[in-house]
Write a protein that holds these residues in place. Structure first.
Motif, mmCIF file in Angstrom:
data_model
loop_
_atom_site.group_PDB
_atom_site.id
_atom_site.type_symbol
_atom_site.label_atom_id
_atom_site.label_comp_id
_atom_site.label_asym_id
_atom_site.label_seq_id
_atom_site.Cartn_x
_atom_site.Cartn_y
_atom_site.Cartn_z
ATOM 1 N N PHE A 199 0.834 -1.262 -0.136
ATOM 2 C CA PHE A 199 -0.086 0.063 0.162
ATOM 3 C C PHE A 199 1.008 1.109 0.007
ATOM 4 C CE2 PHE A 199 -1.724 3.533 2.660
ATOM 5 C CZ PHE A 199 -3.041 3.897 1.794
ATOM 6 N N ASN A 200 2.050 1.180 0.735
ATOM 7 C CA ASN A 200 2.785 2.428 0.774
ATOM 8 C C ASN A 200 3.769 2.737 -0.420
ATOM 9 O OD1 ASN A 200 2.034 2.906 3.498
ATOM 10 N ND2 ASN A 200 3.535 1.560 4.355
ATOM 11 N N ASP A 201 3.562 1.823 -1.418
ATOM 12 C CA ASP A 201 4.146 1.928 -2.611
ATOM 13 C C ASP A 201 3.479 2.824 -3.724
ATOM 14 O OD1 ASP A 201 5.729 2.024 -4.912
ATOM 15 O OD2 ASP A 201 5.915 -0.265 -4.793
ATOM 16 N N ASN A 202 3.698 4.197 -3.948
ATOM 17 C CA ASN A 202 3.359 5.140 -4.419
ATOM 18 C C ASN A 202 3.255 4.727 -6.032
ATOM 19 O OD1 ASN A 202 2.477 6.634 -2.238
ATOM 20 N ND2 ASN A 202 4.356 7.598 -2.386
ATOM 21 N N THR A 203 4.029 3.847 -6.394
ATOM 22 C CA THR A 203 4.000 3.427 -7.818
ATOM 23 C C THR A 203 3.115 2.365 -8.248
ATOM 24 O OG1 THR A 203 5.883 1.705 -7.369
ATOM 25 C CG2 THR A 203 6.577 3.892 -7.670
ATOM 26 N N ARG A 204 2.311 2.079 -7.396
ATOM 27 C CA ARG A 204 1.213 1.057 -7.534
ATOM 28 C C ARG A 204 -0.088 1.578 -7.946
ATOM 29 N NH1 ARG A 204 4.326 -3.726 -8.482
ATOM 30 N NH2 ARG A 204 5.924 -3.787 -6.933
ATOM 31 N N HIS A 205 -0.675 1.148 -8.665
ATOM 32 C CA HIS A 205 -2.160 1.344 -9.097
ATOM 33 C C HIS A 205 -2.876 1.519 -7.851
ATOM 34 C CE1 HIS A 205 -6.118 1.930 -11.009
ATOM 35 N NE2 HIS A 205 -5.434 2.560 -11.866
ATOM 36 N N ILE A 206 -3.892 2.522 -7.533
ATOM 37 C CA ILE A 206 -4.811 2.626 -6.356
ATOM 38 C C ILE A 206 -5.675 1.422 -6.143
ATOM 39 C CG2 ILE A 206 -6.580 3.961 -7.486
ATOM 40 C CD1 ILE A 206 -5.410 4.611 -4.276
ATOM 41 N N SER A 207 -5.931 0.880 -7.275
ATOM 42 C CA SER A 207 -6.876 -0.300 -6.914
ATOM 43 C C SER A 207 -6.113 -1.331 -6.276
ATOM 44 C CB SER A 207 -7.370 -0.974 -8.571
ATOM 45 O OG SER A 207 -6.225 -1.331 -9.228
ATOM 46 N N ALA A 244 -9.529 12.377 -11.264
ATOM 47 C CA ALA A 244 -9.722 11.050 -11.121
ATOM 48 C C ALA A 244 -10.912 10.506 -11.837
ATOM 49 C CB ALA A 244 -9.428 10.427 -9.803
ATOM 50 N N GLY A 245 -10.776 9.411 -12.589
ATOM 51 C CA GLY A 245 -12.043 8.661 -12.933
ATOM 52 C C GLY A 245 -12.658 8.183 -12.140
ATOM 53 N N PHE A 246 -14.027 7.372 -12.402
ATOM 54 C CA PHE A 246 -14.956 6.917 -11.559
ATOM 55 C C PHE A 246 -14.406 5.727 -10.772
ATOM 56 C CE2 PHE A 246 -18.117 3.580 -10.938
ATOM 57 C CZ PHE A 246 -18.970 4.240 -10.118
ATOM 58 N N GLU A 247 -13.675 5.012 -11.559
ATOM 59 C CA GLU A 247 -12.909 3.702 -10.727
ATOM 60 C C GLU A 247 -12.196 4.021 -9.656
ATOM 61 O OE1 GLU A 247 -13.830 0.499 -10.766
ATOM 62 O OE2 GLU A 247 -15.592 0.883 -12.305
ATOM 63 N N THR A 248 -11.249 5.037 -10.034
ATOM 64 C CA THR A 248 -10.320 5.632 -8.905
ATOM 65 C C THR A 248 -10.907 6.243 -7.971
ATOM 66 O OG1 THR A 248 -8.433 5.838 -10.698
ATOM 67 C CG2 THR A 248 -8.226 7.109 -8.617
ATOM 68 N N GLN A 249 -12.000 6.995 -8.129
ATOM 69 C CA GLN A 249 -12.549 7.630 -6.943
ATOM 70 C C GLN A 249 -13.312 6.472 -6.187
ATOM 71 O OE1 GLN A 249 -15.307 10.582 -8.265
ATOM 72 N NE2 GLN A 249 -13.779 11.825 -9.539
ATOM 73 N N LEU A 250 -13.910 5.618 -6.907
ATOM 74 C CA LEU A 250 -14.516 4.628 -6.029
ATOM 75 C C LEU A 250 -13.520 4.047 -5.025
ATOM 76 C CD1 LEU A 250 -17.129 2.747 -5.532
ATOM 77 C CD2 LEU A 250 -16.258 1.179 -7.641
ATOM 78 N N GLU A 251 -12.241 3.581 -5.629
ATOM 79 C CA GLU A 251 -11.089 3.216 -4.741
ATOM 80 C C GLU A 251 -10.883 3.850 -3.768
ATOM 81 O OE1 GLU A 251 -10.243 0.198 -4.812
ATOM 82 O OE2 GLU A 251 -11.277 -0.656 -6.763
ATOM 83 N N LEU A 252 -10.846 5.336 -3.825
ATOM 84 C CA LEU A 252 -10.659 6.308 -2.643
ATOM 85 C C LEU A 252 -11.866 6.064 -1.600
ATOM 86 C CD1 LEU A 252 -9.282 9.273 -4.915
ATOM 87 C CD2 LEU A 252 -7.818 7.694 -3.511
#
Length: 394
Positions: A199-207, A244-252
């Motif tokens: 999770f702490n790896d900022n290079t990973r996708h938010i999902s 951010a798109g819908f999917e990214t917002q949903l993950e947030l």
């Protein structure tokens, strides 16, 4: 002095004998002479006694004086002898010390030199051993440092490999949703530290990061609370997720909901501060976060029996977004307001979201019965009238 007394007495007697009449003296002269001789003899005897007593007293005094003189002479002799002995002893001590100082200095000098030589030799030996030990320690230190570096390198490589492995499994579970059960079994074998590191790896996708937190939330692993709160606050301070798109917002949003799954003081306080920022700051992320922030606060607050954020949550009601699958969350929020005696909050939910589902409406009305029964009666009568009018209209 004794003879003077005798002569004085004799003269007295003669004078007594001369002055009487001559005739009487002639007749009694012989008798008086005898009597006088007798008296003179007695007087001489007494004088002799007195003289003997005086002699005895003088002899005693003389003996006493002689004794004192002898004692005085003896004490003086003792003192002189003591002083003489002390002087003699001091003289010989000085002579002995002088002898020792004369011969002792030479002996001490030799002894000191010998001791210095021994000490120097021993110190040199110890210095040599110490230098050897230091060299050995330096060698061991370098070897240990190299070993630690190798271990750290290996641990780092293992951590990276574990994180890559976890990321690969999570990515595949997202892509192959039909095989989610299979991948979930694999994910459950991943250590919590690895998932948190992912999770702490900022290079990973938010999902991927959000999925890692979901697994930790299911395990009730509380150490993710602080990193998630830090990440959410950072999104308010930057424009990274502004468009951010819908999917990214949903993950947030899901990240916020995962905080509500952990009922601790840390999660409650962190969500409260986050809600205050959403209400006070002019941020475009308000619509993304505020609904699930309120829902998560209601969940944590109810479990912890804390109602310090009720007023802030009521203030946020106009900004809430509703979806059909959020009805349980709205019912929980109404129950939270009821628990902490905030009936106006329940009324606002009924007003803004009561028409969304009958479940939300009935929950709000039932909770309001004990707070404001007149309001509930009027609301139900109005609802009945409206329904009757709708049925009568063609």
């Amino acid at each position: 002095m004794k003879k003077f007394i005798v002569y004085l007495l004799l003269a007295t007697l003669i004078s007594i004998a001369v002055f009487p009449s001559f005739a009487q003296q002639n007749q009694n002269t012989q008798q008086e002479i005898k009597a006088l001789k007798k008296q003179l003899s007695e007087i001489q005897s007494k004088l002799q006694t007195v003289e003997n007593v005086e002699k005895m007293e003088l002899a005693a005094k003389l003996a006493e004086a002689q004794a004192k003189l002898i004692n005085t002479e003896f004490s003086k002799l003792k003192l002189e002898l003591k002083d003489s002995n002390q002087q003699w002893l001091i003289t010989w001590i000085l002579i002995f010390l002088a002898f020792l100082s004369a011969g002792g200095l030479v002996l001490w000098s030799r002894l000191t030199k010998k001791m210095d030589d021994l000490i120097t030799t021993e110190v040199q030996k110890r210095v040599n051993r110490f230098q050897e030990a230091v060299e050995e320690v330096d060698t061991l230190t370098n070897e240990l440092k190299e070993a630690v570096e190798k271990v750290n390198f290996l641990e780092t490589q293992i951590t990276i490999l574990n994180k890559e492995h976890a990321a690969d499994i999570i990515e595949k579970s997202i892509i192959h949703r039909r095989d989610e059960t299979y991948y979930l079994e694999l994910i459950n074998k991943v250590a919590e530290e690895t998932l948190l590191d992912l999770f702490n790896d900022n290079t990973r996708h938010i999902s991927v990061r959000s999925k890692a937190i979901k697994v930790l939330a299911d395990r009730k692993y509380t150490k993710y609370i602080s990193p998630v709160l830090e990440f959410l606050n950072s999104t308010l301070d930057s424009d990274t997720y502004k468009d951010a798109g819908f999917e990214t917002q949903l993950e947030l949003k899901r990240l916020v909901s995962y905080l509500g799954m952990i009922h601790t003081q840390e999660s409650y306080d962190g969500l409260t501060i986050f809600l205050e920022r959403l209400l006070l700051e002019d941020t475009e992320m308000k619509d993304v976060y505020i609904t699930w922030t309120v829902f998560s606060l209601a969940s944590a607050g109810s479990a912890l029996n804390i109602g310090s954020s009720v007023s802030k949550m009521r203030e946020a009601i106009p900004y809430l977004e509703a979806r059909f699958d959020d009805k349980q969350a709205f019912q929980n929020l109404a129950g939270y307001f009821d628990k902490f005696n905030e009936p106006d909050g329940i009324k606002e939910i009924l007003r803004d979201f009561g028409l969304m589902t009958s479940d939300i409406k009935e929950t709000c009305l039932n909770l309001l019965e004990k707070h404001d029964p007149d309001f509930v009666r009027e609301h139900r009568e109005e609802e009945t009238t409206t329904n009757t009018e709708n049925e009568e209209s063609p």
